[in-house]
Scaffold this motif. Structure first.
Motif, PDB file in Angstrom:
ATOM      1  N   GLN A  63     -18.472 -38.317  36.306  1.00  8.61           N
ATOM      2  CA  GLN A  63     -17.583 -39.304  36.915  1.00  8.61           C
ATOM      3  C   GLN A  63     -17.975 -40.683  36.393  1.00  8.61           C
ATOM      4  N   TYR A  64     -16.976 -41.417  35.877  1.00 11.46           N
ATOM      5  CA  TYR A  64     -17.258 -42.706  35.245  1.00 11.46           C
ATOM      6  C   TYR A  64     -16.426 -43.792  35.902  1.00 11.46           C
ATOM      7  N   ALA A  65     -17.088 -44.866  36.306  1.00 12.21           N
ATOM      8  CA  ALA A  65     -16.405 -45.989  36.954  1.00 12.21           C
ATOM      9  C   ALA A  65     -16.065 -47.039  35.909  1.00 12.21           C
ATOM     10  N   SER A  66     -14.791 -47.346  35.761  1.00 11.80           N
ATOM     11  CA  SER A  66     -14.341 -48.371  34.823  1.00 11.80           C
ATOM     12  C   SER A  66     -13.291 -49.233  35.527  1.00 11.80           C
TER      13      SER A  66
ATOM     14  N   THR B 151     -12.923 -42.064  36.721  1.00 11.08           N
ATOM     15  CA  THR B 151     -12.276 -41.009  35.942  1.00 11.08           C
ATOM     16  C   THR B 151     -13.307 -39.956  35.558  1.00 11.08           C
ATOM     17  N   ILE B 152     -12.836 -38.800  35.149  1.00 10.15           N
ATOM     18  CA  ILE B 152     -13.713 -37.726  34.695  1.00 10.15           C
ATOM     19  C   ILE B 152     -13.785 -37.753  33.170  1.00 10.15           C
ATOM     20  N   LYS B 153     -14.992 -37.786  32.635  1.00 10.82           N
ATOM     21  CA  LYS B 153     -15.215 -37.791  31.193  1.00 10.82           C
ATOM     22  C   LYS B 153     -15.937 -36.507  30.779  1.00 10.82           C
ATOM     23  N   TYR B 154     -15.553 -36.009  29.617  1.00  8.69           N
ATOM     24  CA  TYR B 154     -16.170 -34.799  29.066  1.00  8.69           C
ATOM     25  C   TYR B 154     -16.608 -35.140  27.651  1.00  8.69           C
ATOM     26  N   VAL B 155     -17.927 -35.296  27.436  1.00  5.50           N
ATOM     27  CA  VAL B 155     -18.413 -35.855  26.178  1.00  5.50           C
ATOM     28  C   VAL B 155     -19.641 -35.109  25.682  1.00  5.50           C
ATOM     29  N   HIS B 156     -19.986 -35.419  24.418  1.00  5.27           N
ATOM     30  CA  HIS B 156     -21.280 -35.013  23.870  1.00  5.27           C
ATOM     31  C   HIS B 156     -22.063 -36.294  23.580  1.00  5.27           C
ATOM     32  N   PRO B 157     -23.157 -36.559  24.318  1.00  3.99           N
ATOM     33  CA  PRO B 157     -23.916 -37.804  24.136  1.00  3.99           C
ATOM     34  C   PRO B 157     -24.764 -37.778  22.868  1.00  3.99           C
TER      35      PRO B 157
ATOM     36  N   PHE C 104     -20.362 -45.837  26.422  1.00  6.78           N
ATOM     37  CA  PHE C 104     -20.356 -45.849  27.882  1.00  6.78           C
ATOM     38  C   PHE C 104     -21.577 -46.599  28.409  1.00  6.78           C
ATOM     39  N   ARG C 105     -21.379 -47.318  29.513  1.00  7.19           N
ATOM     40  CA  ARG C 105     -22.491 -47.907  30.250  1.00  7.19           C
ATOM     41  C   ARG C 105     -23.089 -46.824  31.137  1.00  7.19           C
ATOM     42  N   VAL C 106     -24.392 -46.560  30.999  1.00  2.11           N
ATOM     43  CA  VAL C 106     -25.000 -45.460  31.740  1.00  2.11           C
ATOM     44  C   VAL C 106     -25.013 -45.746  33.239  1.00  2.11           C
TER      45      VAL C 106
ATOM     46  N   ALA D   9     -21.912 -39.561  38.715  1.00  2.00           N
ATOM     47  CA  ALA D   9     -22.316 -38.183  39.006  1.00  2.00           C
ATOM     48  C   ALA D   9     -22.044 -37.320  37.788  1.00  2.00           C
ATOM     49  N   ILE D  10     -23.010 -36.509  37.402  1.00  2.00           N
ATOM     50  CA  ILE D  10     -22.816 -35.521  36.346  1.00  2.00           C
ATOM     51  C   ILE D  10     -22.474 -34.202  37.029  1.00  2.00           C
ATOM     52  N   THR D  11     -21.281 -33.701  36.768  1.00  2.00           N
ATOM     53  CA  THR D  11     -20.810 -32.506  37.473  1.00  2.00           C
ATOM     54  C   THR D  11     -21.079 -31.219  36.705  1.00  2.00           C
ATOM     55  N   GLU D  12     -21.392 -31.331  35.400  1.00  2.00           N
ATOM     56  CA  GLU D  12     -21.602 -30.103  34.627  1.00  2.00           C
ATOM     57  C   GLU D  12     -22.367 -30.394  33.341  1.00  2.00           C
ATOM     58  N   PHE D  13     -23.309 -29.528  33.018  1.00  2.00           N
ATOM     59  CA  PHE D  13     -23.964 -29.514  31.711  1.00  2.00           C
ATOM     60  C   PHE D  13     -23.495 -28.248  30.999  1.00  2.00           C
TER      61      PHE D  13
END
Length: 313
Positions: free
Chosen positions: A156-159, A164-170, A195-197, A202-206
């Protein structure tokens, strides 16, 4: 053999073995059981986390990760390492905060009194300054671990558009101006975003990943592929040159003329426009955008939004 050398040998032995009995140490080093127990107390006082279990089946266990052998530093080397850690003092959260404070304390404690006095005095005159931030970054360690373990994350990312929900590879994390940033490949939009950490709530999935992605150093060196190239052409005053050279992503793009002014004329990815528009708006008259038109329109819109807030009386 001196006691110091014997302790060092035992330290290396128990760090590799992790779990052992006093009898094993006694047999290995040809010493008495009583001496073993005394040496275990000495190693514990030196910082080796040892757990002792009593009873017939008892023994010792090294609780933390494997220890490394002592390293001899000159006084100047120890002082330089101590001050390198001070660069993190202005950050609210660190990936390995406890460990950094522990190492810093051990280094300071190991210095002779004269060297400690030198460190104390230098701290009044030398600082690695960044803006002091009170913003918490509780998921910093989790994000970094996901990058190291080559995992995708959904969070979950606050902007400014809301959460919003983001799905990324850091790719990793880096610190700048007291904040932590995470460049990542957005798996939904199929492009690289920053992204600003601290805005990750909340990280909902790895998710495990088998593909190869960039790491942070590759991203820094601009070796990644530009999927949607556009031309960035900007005329800069001398002040514009100075400020652009202080920005990591622009430092290598600025061409300086003999009079101190300069320009940027390079290809960038279209996805970067959102991030660079705020910089060029801040530069004002010190940066004139020639291309792309989309960036010019973003600056015009930003200026119009400000004017709307302050109508003429």
């Amino acid at each position: 053999m001196s006691k110091a050398q014997r302790l060092l040998d035992i330290l290396m032995f128990v760090s590799a073995k992790k779990k052992f009995t006093a009898q094993e140490i006694a047999d290995e080093f040809k010493i008495s059981i009583r001496t073993v127990h005394r040496y275990m107390l000495d190693l514990s006082d030196m910082g080796l986390p040892i757990y002792a279990e009593q009873g017939r089946n008892g023994g010792y266990t090294v609780l933390s990760s494997r220890m490394i052998p002592p390293i001899l530093f000159t006084e100047e080397e120890a002082v330089s390492i101590f001050f390198a850690f001070q660069a993190f003092n202005y950050y609210r959260d660190l990936p390995f905060e406890t460990e950094i404070h522990s190492v810093s304390h051990k280094l300071y404690s190991s210095l002779q009194k004269e060297a400690q006095q030198k460190v104390d005095k230098l701290q009044s005159y030398v600082a690695f300054w960044s803006p002091k931030r009170s913003i918490e970054t509780p998921l910093l360690k989790d994000v970094l671990k996901a990058a190291i373990d080559n995992k995708h994350i959904r969070f979950q990312y606050a902007s400014k558009k809301g959460t919003t929900i983001k799905y990324v590879h850091p790719f990793g994390v880096y610190a700048q101006d007291g904040l932590w940033y995470m460049p990542a490949f957005d798996l939904t939009k199929e492009k690289i975003l920053l992204f600003r950490v601290d805005r990750i709530h909340a990280i909902t999935e790895f998710e495990n990943n088998s593909k190869e992605f960039l790491n942070l150093q590759q991203w820094f060196s601009n070796t990644y592929e530009i999927n949607h190239p556009i031309r960035l052409h900007v005329q800069l005053t001398s002040e514009g040159v100075r400020q652009c050279k202080s920005v990591l992503s622009f430092e290598g793009l600025v061409i300086t003329k003999e009079d101190g002014s300069g320009y940027i004329d390079s290809l960038i990815d279209e996805g970067e426009l959102h991030f660079i528009s705020s910089l060029f708006y801040r530069l004002g008259v010190h940066a004139k955008i020639l291309e792309p038109q989309a960036l010019i329109e973003k600056l015009r819109q930003h200026a119009n939004d400000i004017l709307t807030m302050y109508p003429q009386m």
